[in-house]
Write an enzyme that holds these catalytic residues in place. Sequence first.
Site, mmCIF file in Angstrom:
data_model
loop_
_atom_site.group_PDB
_atom_site.id
_atom_site.type_symbol
_atom_site.label_atom_id
_atom_site.label_comp_id
_atom_site.label_asym_id
_atom_site.label_seq_id
_atom_site.Cartn_x
_atom_site.Cartn_y
_atom_site.Cartn_z
ATOM 1 N N ILE A 83 0.838 -1.198 0.000
ATOM 2 C CA ILE A 83 0.000 0.000 0.000
ATOM 3 C C ILE A 83 0.875 1.252 0.000
ATOM 4 C CG2 ILE A 83 -0.191 -0.014 2.534
ATOM 5 C CD1 ILE A 83 -3.123 0.986 2.182
ATOM 6 N N CYS A 84 0.365 2.294 -0.609
ATOM 7 C CA CYS A 84 0.998 3.613 -0.596
ATOM 8 C C CYS A 84 2.449 3.556 -1.104
ATOM 9 C CB CYS A 84 0.918 4.203 0.811
ATOM 10 S SG CYS A 84 1.337 5.953 0.914
ATOM 11 N N GLY A 85 3.401 4.056 -0.325
ATOM 12 C CA GLY A 85 4.789 4.134 -0.775
ATOM 13 C C GLY A 85 5.408 2.801 -1.132
#
Length: 205
Positions: free
Chosen positions: A105-107
């Site tokens: 998720i995300c970065g």
Amino acid sequence: MNKIYHAVYETMADWETGHATAHIRNGHHHREPGRYELVTVGLTTEPVTTMGGLRVTPDVPIGSVEDAAMLILPGAALWDEGDELAPFARKARELLEAGVPVAAICGATAGLAREGVFDTRGHTSAAPAYLQMQQGYGGAEHYVEALAVTDGDLITGTPTAPVDFAREIFAKLDLYTPEVLEAWYQLFAHSDASAFETLMASSDA
């Protein structure tokens, strides 16, 4: 094969995987409770401090991951500040090639993009432009505009949708029946009070 490895590193975004980890450990699963063991994995076993300021001591170093049922990679500022977390992306690629699910998720999606994991798999992230900035990313044609995406053993999520990300993880792990999973999602994503009754009924079964 019941170990779920949750990566922990400096600047980790605590909230992005909180729904997933809490229910993997404590949820009323439709199979036997405690089916999965949650193991934290760091670059080393030295304590790290999350973005929220929690101090976490990894159970094992990244080189000791074995018998994994899944690897979960939360976001972190470090994903955008260099290649320090690259060993996690390499491990993710190894696991996917061995048929082991990976959730990012995300970065963490940027790290997988740089590792080439997205070149042949459907995925999402914060935005297409975010991944296009990553050197080595060749998966633009496989980008999906969605809060969370599962393609085979790869799960990806946007930073603002931890509940959707958790739902994909639960589905992949077969933690709940489809009815209970939908009720869980309606309760946590939409505060649907009627869904609570379905969840309570399932926990009494």
